[in-house]
Design a protein around this motif. Structure first.
Motif, PDB file in Angstrom:
ATOM      1  N   ASP A  87       0.840  -1.199   0.000  1.00 42.40           N
ATOM      2  CA  ASP A  87       0.000   0.000   0.000  1.00 42.40           C
ATOM      3  C   ASP A  87       0.871   1.242   0.000  1.00 42.40           C
ATOM      4  N   ALA A  89       0.658   5.717   0.411  1.00 43.36           N
ATOM      5  CA  ALA A  89      -0.016   6.994   0.634  1.00 43.36           C
ATOM      6  C   ALA A  89       0.933   8.046   0.072  1.00 43.36           C
ATOM      7  N   GLU A  91       0.116  11.209  -1.498  1.00 39.08           N
ATOM      8  CA  GLU A  91      -0.260  12.614  -1.593  1.00 39.08           C
ATOM      9  C   GLU A  91       0.502  13.402  -0.525  1.00 39.08           C
ATOM     10  N   LYS A  95       5.552  10.834   1.905  1.00 43.77           N
ATOM     11  CA  LYS A  95       4.970   9.633   1.317  1.00 43.77           C
ATOM     12  C   LYS A  95       5.123   8.463   2.294  1.00 43.77           C
ATOM     13  N   TYR A 255      -0.257   0.282  -8.115  1.00 45.56           N
ATOM     14  CA  TYR A 255      -0.468   1.712  -8.334  1.00 45.56           C
ATOM     15  C   TYR A 255      -1.831   2.052  -8.929  1.00 45.56           C
ATOM     16  N   LYS A 258      -3.958   5.091  -7.923  1.00 41.50           N
ATOM     17  CA  LYS A 258      -3.085   6.013  -7.190  1.00 41.50           C
ATOM     18  C   LYS A 258      -2.218   6.852  -8.127  1.00 41.50           C
ATOM     19  N   VAL A 259      -1.708   6.198  -9.177  1.00 40.50           N
ATOM     20  CA  VAL A 259      -0.868   6.878 -10.167  1.00 40.50           C
ATOM     21  C   VAL A 259      -1.437   6.567 -11.550  1.00 40.50           C
ATOM     22  N   ILE A 277       1.889  12.807 -10.091  1.00 36.58           N
ATOM     23  CA  ILE A 277       1.876  12.970  -8.638  1.00 36.58           C
ATOM     24  C   ILE A 277       3.202  13.566  -8.204  1.00 36.58           C
TER      25      ILE A 277
END
Length: 322
Positions: A87, A89, A91, A95, A255, A258-259, A277
């Motif tokens: 996992d 995070a 943002e 990170k 990803y 997320k990306v 990102i």
């Protein structure tokens, strides 16, 4: 808290680690299995600058990776193996990376270098017979087919080069290509054509693989004529080998959502290896590119490391001015 966390220990990840460590950044490299990625299954590295054959012993994939890893550690890179990232995070300026053992790491920047894995044929019987005659690694399994027949699926550089390697062991090697010609580079094709142990079947695809415990038969179809041919193991052998080299699939499932990924699952970047990102970069075979080789992966890694360094410097300036 690290400056940079690199996910993936292939040529792209290790090169990025070396460059970032030389910039005096605090670098953590996480690899879910062992270092090297697909390169460790390559018996000979002939097109990476500096890896020319100086002696009777060629530069192998594992040897090259070992040298890269030793160099990274000399510059202070922390390498942790058997650490699968499950996992992210990503943002904000900090990170967080969570691994399968529950450990959580933080960094200012992330370099994604997960690479890719071999593409399957996708035919009936393939998965059931992996390790029982079906293989995706000539270096790993070629010796098991001493004096037997082997079929190599694919016609690019990997297929042709590994077919030549397999002739060291096999009695006969047949390359099955779905096109009318090989797509490897000219030198590889010339060497293969000069090897009298290699035969070719063009314009054909594998329809099914069969066997009771080991590969015993295979059905192929000619894409132009539609003719179907069943290939059976020699009576005295009772089995044959199938080695698959038809490209790769990007390791980007982590990803998703997320990306940004493209329609084929590859992580999109600009020329600086930056993703949309901030602070997240990508390098190597998980990116869309026209050539997937050790040299291009290392080039990506160097650029990603440089971009990550500049991003971290920018963040630190902004924090100090706040």
């Amino acid at each position: 808290m690290y400056d940079v966390i690199i996910i993936g220990g292939g040529p792209a990840g290790l090169t990025a680690a070396i460059y970032n460590a030389r910039a005096r950044l605090n670098v953590l490299l996480l690899e879910k299995t062992k270092l090297g990625g697909q390169i460790v299954s390559t018996h000979e590295i002939a097109n990476f600058p500096g890896s020319i054959k100086l002696t009777e012993q060629e530069t192998s994939g594992p040897e090259l990776i070992q040298r890269m890893a030793e160099q990274a550690e000399q510059f202070g890179v922390e390498i942790q193996l058997r650490k699968e990232v499950i996992d992210l995070a990503i943002e904000g300026t900090v990170k967080k990376v969570t691994c399968n053992d529950g450990s959580v790491y933080e960094a200012s920047a992330i370099i994604c270098a997960n690479g890719a894995f071999p593409r399957e044929i996708g035919c009936p019987g393939e998965r059931e017979l992996v390790g029982k005659g079906v293989s995706y690694c000539a270096t790993c399994d070629g010796a098991f087919f001493e004096d037997l027949e082997v079929y190599v699926i694919g016609g690019g550089n990997s297929a042709v080069e590994e077919a030549m390697f397999i002739t060291t062991f096999a009695r006969k090697v047949t390359i099955i290509q779905n096109l009318s010609e090989l797509t490897a580079d000219a030198i590889a094709i010339e060497q293969a054509m000069a090897n009298n142990k290699i035969d070719y079947i063009f314009d054909s695809i594998v329809e099914s693989i069969e066997g009771d415990g080991m590969v015993e038969a295979m059905t192929i179809r000619n894409t132009k004529s539609g003719e179907v041919t069943r290939i059976e193991a020699d009576e005295d052998d009772g089995l044959f080998g199938i080695f698959v080299f038809i490209g790769n699939v990007p390791s980007t499932k982590l990803y998703e959502g997320k990306v940004p990924l493209n329609d084929y699952g590859y992580m999109t970047t600009d020329e600086t290896m930056s993703t949309p990102i901030p602070g997240v970069f990508a390098a190597g075979d998980m990116r869309p590119k026209v050539l997937r080789q050790v040299v291009t992966a290392s080039g990506d890694g160097a650029i990603a490391a440089f971009s990550a360094q500049k991003y971290i410097e920018k963040v630190k300036r902004e924090v100090s001015m706040a």
